[in-house]
Design a protein around this motif. Structure first.
Motif, PDB file in Angstrom:
ATOM      1  N   SER A 322       5.222  27.202  44.574  1.00 29.31           N
ATOM      2  CA  SER A 322       6.363  27.579  44.883  1.00 29.31           C
ATOM      3  C   SER A 322       6.508  29.067  45.199  1.00 29.31           C
ATOM      4  O   SER A 322       6.926  29.496  46.317  1.00 29.31           O
ATOM      5  N   ARG A 375      17.268  24.270  45.207  1.00 25.68           N
ATOM      6  CA  ARG A 375      16.233  23.775  45.907  1.00 25.68           C
ATOM      7  C   ARG A 375      15.694  25.082  46.667  1.00 25.68           C
ATOM      8  O   ARG A 375      14.394  24.977  47.263  1.00 25.68           O
ATOM      9  N   GLN A 394      10.653  23.385  46.509  1.00 20.93           N
ATOM     10  CA  GLN A 394       9.914  22.151  45.908  1.00 20.93           C
ATOM     11  C   GLN A 394       8.778  21.838  46.493  1.00 20.93           C
ATOM     12  O   GLN A 394       8.383  21.449  47.861  1.00 20.93           O
TER      13      GLN A 394
END
Length: 418
Positions: A322, A375, A394
């Motif tokens: 990420s 998120r 994500q």
């Protein structure tokens, strides 16, 4: 650097980090509820919520009017959309609540209301007007802080309140529990015996009622009360007789914990995986550590790949998936700006990530749009010509490959470091 030297550096960095100091300061402060020893007392929570949901309390008016009750009704529409919910709202009522196109009047809130079959924790009664008509409104709340339902309470309450025909108007029965979101949102049915009850957890209450009211309240005692209540919900409680460890956490704490975990993941993982073998623990503590260890092991087995990237002298090293995406997207936007969100999405299209898209406007990326779940990197915004944006968090083994391929076409050199 040897593995021992690496671990020593991680420990020193841990103690010196801003995230550690902020988290330590947060958890070191007692709330007034914990100082009085009532942070897990069911009556305390029921009293506080009854006060907050009363539009104009006789004593200690919070000055928020019917805003808390309106937010509570909004939250029920979210709860009814979850898989476990058997409680149904009429489309007209749900629409009126969602849009705010209704009026409340004559609202009274009562604690420990006797209904023959027992005493209701919170009983709300009044009238609601929408779609050109006025109807009675009744809300009952059965509150559970550290115990499950007993003596078929929910069934008995419904039988006492609704014989022999349904109560007229809008009738809402709520079962309030401290279930964590990961369990609450995935349940197939409510945990209470009467499945007609709408089950609501404290995390939803914190995210969609307490926090919005706290943010709306002017500076002063009421805002402090709501901050204290959020703190009481989140302070860890490990004694078994006090119920669940954490009832709910605020968005500020959630963001802080995410940054803390992201920066110290390796060290925290090593501690959790080894502490049960080398440190004597009580049975309750051992159970908690074992559960945490299993969760960490499952995560490690899934994928712990790390990457480094370079681009004409710039770059990053040993990054999880990420953060690799975050750094490259941020770097590209800075090097090729000013870009609009649309232009950035053309370079990094949504399909690369799959479900959420690589990047979104900051407003669309906030956790409140995802039932409180984080998120996107909302605290590390990408500055664009048409406003700030956020990069998605994500990323998995099955979607990071497409992003890497796209970044390499743009000239980025990416290598796997684990």
């Amino acid at each position: 650097m040897s593995s021992l030297s690496t671990r020593q550096k991680q420990i020193i960095d841990f103690g010196n980090s801003v995230e550690f100091k902020e988290l330590d300061a947060y958890y070191s402060q007692p709330s007034i509820f914990s100082a009085l020893g009532v942070s897990r007392h069911e009556n305390t929570h029921s009293n506080f919520l009854a006060w907050l949901l009363t539009p104009k309390p006789e004593k200690n008016d919070h000055g928020l009017g019917d805003l808390p009750l309106r937010k509570f009704l909004e939250t029920l529409t979210l709860a009814c959309a979850l898989p476990h919910s058997r409680g149904k709202l009429s489309p007209q009522f749900a629409s009126a609540v969602t849009t705010g196109a209704y009026e409340l009047s004559g609202i009274t809130v009562e604690r420990e209301k006797s209904v023959g079959a027992g005493r209701l924790d919170i009983f709300i009664e009044g009238r609601i007007s929408f779609d050109g008509s006025e109807q009675p409104l009744t809300i009952i709340i059965e509150n559970k802080v550290k115990s499950s339902e007993h003596d078929s309470q929910t069934k008995r309450y419904l039988e006492a309140l609704r014989p022999p025909v349904s109560r007229p108007g809008i009738f809402l029965s709520i079962f309030l529990t401290p279930l964590a979101n990961r369990d609450y949102e995935l349940r197939s049915e409510p945990t209470c015996e009467a499945k007609e009850f709408i089950e609501l957890n404290y995390q939803y209450l914190a995210d969609y009622v307490i926090t919005p009211c706290r943010d709306f309240a002017p500076e002063g005692s009421v805002k402090r009360y709501l901050d204290e209540y959020l703190l009481a919900l989140s302070l860890p409680e490990t004694r078994q007789d006090k119920g669940d460890i954490i009832m709910a956490i605020s968005q500020e704490e959630r963001d802080l914990l995410a940054r803390f975990w992201d920066k110290h993941k390796d060290l925290l993982t090593a501690v959790i995986l080894s502490i049960g073998d080398y440190v004597p623990l009580e049975d309750a503590e051992q159970k908690i550590v074992s559960q945490a260890s299993q969760a960490i092991q499952n995560a490690v087995q899934r994928d712990t790949s790390r990457f480094s990237w370079e681009f004409f002298g710039g770059g990053g090293v040993n990054l999880p998936k990420s953060r690799l995406v975050l750094e490259i997207v941020t770097h590209y936007a800075a090097e090729n700006g000013p870009l609009t969100l649309t232009q950035l999405k053309e370079v990094f299209p949504d399909k690369l990530q799959g479900n959420f898209g690589v990047v979104a406007s900051l407003a669309d990326a906030m956790p409140s749009n995802f039932k409180g779940h984080k998120r996107y990197y909302t605290d590390e915004a990408v500055i664009l010509a048409d406003g700030p944006a956020a990069v998605c968090t994500q990323w998995r083994a099955d979607n990071i490959t497409g992003f890497i391929a796209r970044a390499e076409k743009l000239g980025y050199i990416i290598s796997s470091t684990s």
